[in-house]
Design a protein around this motif. Structure first.
Motif, PDB file in Angstrom:
ATOM      1  N   GLN A  77      -7.047  -1.637  -4.961  1.00 22.79           N
ATOM      2  CA  GLN A  77      -7.557  -1.992  -3.631  1.00 22.79           C
ATOM      3  C   GLN A  77      -8.134  -3.409  -3.584  1.00 22.79           C
ATOM      4  N   ASP A  78      -8.564  -3.941  -4.735  1.00 23.47           N
ATOM      5  CA  ASP A  78      -9.210  -5.257  -4.755  1.00 23.47           C
ATOM      6  C   ASP A  78      -8.216  -6.416  -4.586  1.00 23.47           C
ATOM      7  N   VAL A  79      -6.946  -6.169  -4.898  1.00 17.97           N
ATOM      8  CA  VAL A  79      -5.944  -7.241  -4.815  1.00 17.97           C
ATOM      9  C   VAL A  79      -5.479  -7.370  -3.362  1.00 17.97           C
ATOM     10  N   ASP A  80      -5.756  -8.530  -2.770  1.00 13.38           N
ATOM     11  CA  ASP A  80      -5.304  -8.738  -1.390  1.00 13.38           C
ATOM     12  C   ASP A  80      -3.856  -9.248  -1.387  1.00 13.38           C
ATOM     13  N   LYS A  81      -3.269  -9.291  -0.217  1.00 15.60           N
ATOM     14  CA  LYS A  81      -1.843  -9.607  -0.096  1.00 15.60           C
ATOM     15  C   LYS A  81      -1.523 -11.057  -0.475  1.00 15.60           C
ATOM     16  N   ARG A  82      -2.462 -11.963  -0.212  1.00  8.75           N
ATOM     17  CA  ARG A  82      -2.231 -13.375  -0.575  1.00  8.75           C
ATOM     18  C   ARG A  82      -2.198 -13.547  -2.100  1.00  8.75           C
ATOM     19  N   THR A  83      -3.095 -12.862  -2.788  1.00  9.06           N
ATOM     20  CA  THR A  83      -3.115 -12.923  -4.254  1.00  9.06           C
ATOM     21  C   THR A  83      -1.842 -12.317  -4.807  1.00  9.06           C
ATOM     22  N   LEU A  84      -1.412 -11.210  -4.221  1.00  8.17           N
ATOM     23  CA  LEU A  84      -0.191 -10.540  -4.645  1.00  8.17           C
ATOM     24  C   LEU A  84       1.020 -11.451  -4.445  1.00  8.17           C
ATOM     25  N   GLN A  85       1.035 -12.180  -3.342  1.00  4.77           N
ATOM     26  CA  GLN A  85       2.124 -13.121  -3.065  1.00  4.77           C
ATOM     27  C   GLN A  85       2.182 -14.205  -4.139  1.00  4.77           C
ATOM     28  N   LYS A  86       1.024 -14.711  -4.540  1.00  2.00           N
ATOM     29  CA  LYS A  86       0.969 -15.736  -5.589  1.00  2.00           C
ATOM     30  C   LYS A  86       1.441 -15.170  -6.920  1.00  2.00           C
ATOM     31  N   MET A  87       1.124 -13.876  -7.149  1.00  2.00           N
ATOM     32  CA  MET A  87       1.542 -13.234  -8.394  1.00  2.00           C
ATOM     33  C   MET A  87       3.059 -13.037  -8.438  1.00  2.00           C
ATOM     34  N   MET A  88       3.692 -12.942  -7.276  1.00  2.00           N
ATOM     35  CA  MET A  88       5.130 -12.707  -7.193  1.00  2.00           C
ATOM     36  C   MET A  88       5.957 -13.989  -7.369  1.00  2.00           C
ATOM     37  N   ILE A  89       5.358 -15.147  -7.202  1.00  2.00           N
ATOM     38  CA  ILE A  89       6.083 -16.425  -7.275  1.00  2.00           C
ATOM     39  C   ILE A  89       6.809 -16.603  -8.614  1.00  2.00           C
TER      40      ILE A  89
ATOM     41  N   TYR B 230       2.013  -4.808 -12.113  1.00  2.00           N
ATOM     42  CA  TYR B 230       0.856  -5.614 -11.701  1.00  2.00           C
ATOM     43  C   TYR B 230      -0.423  -4.792 -11.559  1.00  2.00           C
ATOM     44  N   LYS B 231      -0.307  -3.463 -11.744  1.00  2.00           N
ATOM     45  CA  LYS B 231      -1.471  -2.574 -11.636  1.00  2.00           C
ATOM     46  C   LYS B 231      -2.248  -2.846 -10.355  1.00  2.00           C
ATOM     47  N   ILE B 232      -1.557  -2.671  -9.244  1.00  2.00           N
ATOM     48  CA  ILE B 232      -2.137  -2.950  -7.936  1.00  2.00           C
ATOM     49  C   ILE B 232      -3.309  -2.004  -7.666  1.00  2.00           C
TER      50      ILE B 232
ATOM     51  N   ASP C  42       0.814  -1.217   0.000  1.00  2.00           N
ATOM     52  CA  ASP C  42       0.000   0.000   0.000  1.00  2.00           C
ATOM     53  C   ASP C  42       0.853   1.275   0.000  1.00  2.00           C
ATOM     54  N   LYS C  43       2.184   1.150   0.127  1.00  2.00           N
ATOM     55  CA  LYS C  43       3.066   2.319   0.160  1.00  2.00           C
ATOM     56  C   LYS C  43       3.523   2.683  -1.252  1.00  2.00           C
ATOM     57  N   ASN C  44       3.871   3.964  -1.441  1.00  2.00           N
ATOM     58  CA  ASN C  44       4.218   4.479  -2.769  1.00  2.00           C
ATOM     59  C   ASN C  44       5.428   3.773  -3.389  1.00  2.00           C
ATOM     60  N   TRP C  45       6.505   3.549  -2.598  1.00  2.00           N
ATOM     61  CA  TRP C  45       7.701   2.927  -3.147  1.00  2.00           C
ATOM     62  C   TRP C  45       7.425   1.509  -3.617  1.00  2.00           C
ATOM     63  N   SER C  46       6.547   0.819  -2.879  1.00  2.00           N
ATOM     64  CA  SER C  46       6.178  -0.546  -3.255  1.00  2.00           C
ATOM     65  C   SER C  46       5.306  -0.549  -4.509  1.00  2.00           C
ATOM     66  N   LYS C  47       4.404   0.421  -4.594  1.00  2.00           N
ATOM     67  CA  LYS C  47       3.534   0.518  -5.780  1.00  2.00           C
ATOM     68  C   LYS C  47       4.352   0.780  -7.037  1.00  2.00           C
ATOM     69  N   LYS C  48       5.417   1.580  -6.900  1.00  2.00           N
ATOM     70  CA  LYS C  48       6.280   1.853  -8.059  1.00  2.00           C
ATOM     71  C   LYS C  48       6.973   0.577  -8.529  1.00  2.00           C
TER      72      LYS C  48
END
Length: 198
Positions: free
Chosen positions: A98-110, A94-96, A83-89
């Motif tokens: 509000q709907d993407v939760d952290k678990r989904t994001l983790q799976k996307m990072m694998i 992934y066009k993060i 949710d922080k600016n540096w992380s969003k950059k």
């Protein structure tokens, strides 16, 4: 349980990749010395080369584990701070929203994590092969070698040598006062004695 099964499926591929990296490292190292190492290697040498590299150098094991841990921790920190600016950059592709939760994001990072680790290992092994070969070549040319073994061949004359490498069939070494690399079959050397560091 599914993750454990996936890891079991990927282990043979991981080992095959390590074998390729070991071959690549050895080929690059010996190419700089004018030796085609594959001509002098058996299947056993090829299969154990990555394990032999890691066992002979604890620093290599530490570096590999550190790289894996670094990427894993970086992924965890990135996901926790999504949710922080540096992380969003950093996660911009992934066009993060509000709907993407952290678990989904983790799976996307694998997939990214699974790509970065092999690339980092490739760079590490190629760099080691290039660096070691280059250092050995310069030391041979300048005769700045630390003679670490004493051999007695069939002639019975003891010779101080700098051991470059050993495999199941051959010794690769430079004798004291010589600039040429000798390749001796294991059966031709009667005694190999480690010279203690002073």
């Amino acid at each position: 349980m599914k993750y454990l099964e996936k890891i079991q499926e990927l282990l043979p591929l991981g080992y095959l990749y390590l074998i390729i990296l070991g071959l690549l490292k050895e080929s690059i190292l010996f190419y700089q010395l004018g030796i085609n190492i594959l001509k002098y290697s058996s299947i056993t040498d090829i299969l154990i080369s990555p394990i032999a590299d890691m066992a002979s150098s604890p620093i290599l094991i530490i570096i590999i584990i550190s790289v894996v841990l670094f990427f894993f921790l970086f992924q965890v920190i990135l996901v926790k701070n999504s949710d922080k600016n540096w992380s969003k950059k950093l996660l911009g592709s992934y066009k993060i929203n509000q709907d993407v939760d952290k678990r989904t994001l983790q799976k996307m990072m694998i997939p990214i994590f699974a790509t970065l680790i092999p690339l980092e290992l490739l760079a590490l092994f190629v760099g080691l092969g290039w660096g070691e070969g280059n250092i050995i070549k310069k030391r041979i040319n300048t005769q700045n070698l630390k003679y670490n073994y004493k051999i007695i061949s069939e002639s019975g004359i003891p010779t101080d040598i700098y051991m470059i490498d050993i495999n199941s069939s051959y010794y690769f070494y430079v004798a004291k006062g010589d600039k040429n690399i000798k390749i001796a079959p294991v059966g031709k050397i009667n005694t190999l004695e480690l010279i203690k560091k002073k």
